[in-house]
Design a protein around this motif. Structure first.
Motif, short mmCIF file in Angstrom:
data_model
loop_
_atom_site.label_atom_id
_atom_site.label_comp_id
_atom_site.label_asym_id
_atom_site.label_seq_id
_atom_site.Cartn_x
_atom_site.Cartn_y
_atom_site.Cartn_z
N HIS A 286 0.86 -1.18 0.00
CA HIS A 286 0.00 0.00 0.00
C HIS A 286 0.90 1.24 0.00
O HIS A 286 1.84 1.34 0.80
N PRO A 287 0.66 2.20 -0.88
CA PRO A 287 1.58 3.33 -1.03
C PRO A 287 1.63 4.27 0.17
O PRO A 287 2.61 4.99 0.34
N GLU A 288 0.61 4.27 1.02
CA GLU A 288 0.60 5.16 2.18
C GLU A 288 0.96 4.42 3.47
O GLU A 288 1.77 4.89 4.25
N THR B 283 -0.20 5.29 -8.18
CA THR B 283 0.32 6.48 -7.49
C THR B 283 0.71 7.57 -8.48
O THR B 283 1.09 8.67 -8.07
N SER B 284 0.60 7.30 -9.76
CA SER B 284 1.13 8.16 -10.80
C SER B 284 0.33 9.45 -10.98
O SER B 284 -0.91 9.43 -10.96
N ASP B 285 1.05 10.55 -11.22
CA ASP B 285 0.40 11.82 -11.56
C ASP B 285 -0.26 11.77 -12.93
O ASP B 285 -1.09 12.62 -13.25
N GLN C 27 -5.45 7.83 -8.47
CA GLN C 27 -4.45 7.72 -7.41
C GLN C 27 -5.05 7.06 -6.17
O GLN C 27 -6.13 7.42 -5.72
N GLY C 28 -4.31 6.07 -5.66
CA GLY C 28 -4.78 5.30 -4.52
C GLY C 28 -5.67 4.14 -4.89
O GLY C 28 -6.04 3.33 -4.02
#
Length: 373
Positions: free
Chosen positions: A229-231, A302-304, A310-311
């Motif tokens: 998980h990115p966070e 997660t990419s702009d 995102q998420g």
């Protein structure tokens, strides 16, 4: 599993899948997503694993036993691979780079191997280095035992966490009655090792007599998706259920995820596995798919380049041949959407270092998703 049972299962699933999203509580009607797809790498049969190198090239595993280096539009076969036992769902599976790959050059693989006791094979983990177009410095880090001639449930994804531990999965190898709930046996587990194959001192069962000390969690069926998980940095996994009951789980140290004591699925022929979907001391899935989508590969966005995603979590579907996008709020799935419907069996999905999404589809190749503005 008899072929007739599989045919019955997929006949029933195909009758119900058209309304599957509407049946799920809290799942909305799909909304329009504006992106295009490009066939980035063509002519691949079963692209199981993908890893991106810092020079923009890519390593791809073919389940049948090939490692491909794709660079500047060209595919080169890498030689000197380990001996690979190809049977059923087993073969050359995942590939992952060491977090410090540019410094140490270590590449990690999961594959089925016939080495060791017993006939047949089981899942193995190896690291090696790439020198030109061949692998060198092979080091086998783990090997599931015993070997078996069964062709199902090898796992096996690889994922490094933010502390440098390597996680990998081995499915129950078709032996649900003995392997998943027994920590003295391989199979039906998610494992954690150091990057050199040694066992972390704080693994949950290092002081348990007879236990497989690499085990991190148990009670799994066949996990073919791992992602951080990115966070939170926590490990998420999904696994194949039987007929129904595919699961997404947040993997916690030492926890029991219940298979086959508890499950939301049934046998392929329609009979019950158990009457229980819950039991004290066994974890509930964060989400479960019924009917089964046959999940394979997963990635957080997660990419702009995809700000609206995102998420979100992306998961491949083998059974229904689409890429699923899931929105998550407070560890709850709040929205599902089918992408790339009808393109083919989605074996893997990754977000590349360039921020684009790459989707591996059996019999075709690797597609690149490009947002349209």
């Amino acid at each position: 599993m008899k072929k007739s049972a599989y045919f019955l299962y997929f006949f029933v699933v195909m009758l119900t899948t058209s309304c599957a999203q509407k049946k799920d509580s809290g799942i909305n009607v799909p909304k329009e997503i504006n992106f295009s797809t490009v066939l980035f790498i063509d002519d691949l049969q079963n692209p199981w694993g993908m890893a991106f190198l810092s020079d923009g090239s890519m390593l791809i595993t073919e389940k049948a036993g090939e490692l491909i280096h794709f660079k500047n539009g060209n595919k080169t076969l890498i030689s000197n691979l380990p001996e690979i036992y190809v049977r059923g769902q087993g073969g050359f599976m995942d590939v992952e780079l060491h977090p410090d790959y540019d410094k140490n050059g270590w590449i990690y693989f999961s594959y089925s191997s016939s080495k060791g006791s017993g006939s047949g094979g089981n899942t193995a983990i190896m690291r090696a280095k790439l020198e030109g177009n061949r692998l060198i410095d092979h080091q086998q880090l783990y090997k599931g035992v015993p070997n078996t001639g069964r062709g199902q449930h090898f796992g096996s994804r690889l994922e490094f966490d933010n502390e440098g531990y390597l996680y990998f999965s081995i499915g129950d190898r078709g032996n649900r009655d003995e392997n998943p709930q027994d920590i003295t046996r391989d199979g039906g587990k998610i494992y954690r090792i150091n990057d050199d194959g040694s066992i972390p001192e704080d693994n949950p069962f290092v002081n348990r007599s007879g236990a497989k000390t690499a085990i991190f969690s148990y009670g799994h069926r066949n996990p073919q998706g791992l992602a951080l998980h990115p966070e939170t940095g926590k490990l998420w996994a999904h696994e194949h259920g039987p007929r129904g009951g595919d699961e997404i789980n947040v993997v916690e140290k030492g926890k029991n995820y219940g298979w086959p004591v508890i499950t939301y699925g049934i046998n392929y022929v329609g009979t019950k596995i158990t009457d229980e979907t819950t039991r004290p001391g066994m974890e509930q899935p964060l989400y479960q798919w019924t009917p089964s989508i046959a999940p394979c590969g997963m990635a957080f966005v997660t990419s702009d380049k995809f700000p609206d995603w995102q998420g979100n979590l992306l998961v491949g579907s083998l059974a229904f041949q689409y890429l699923e996008r899931l929105e998550i709020k407070n560890n709850k799935i709040t929205y599902r959407e089918k992408l790339l419907e009808g393109t083919g069996r989605v074996r893997n999905v990754k977000q590349g270092p360039d921020g684009y999404i790459y989707v591996a589809i059996e019999g075709k190749g690797i597609y690149k998703l490009i947002p349209q503005r």
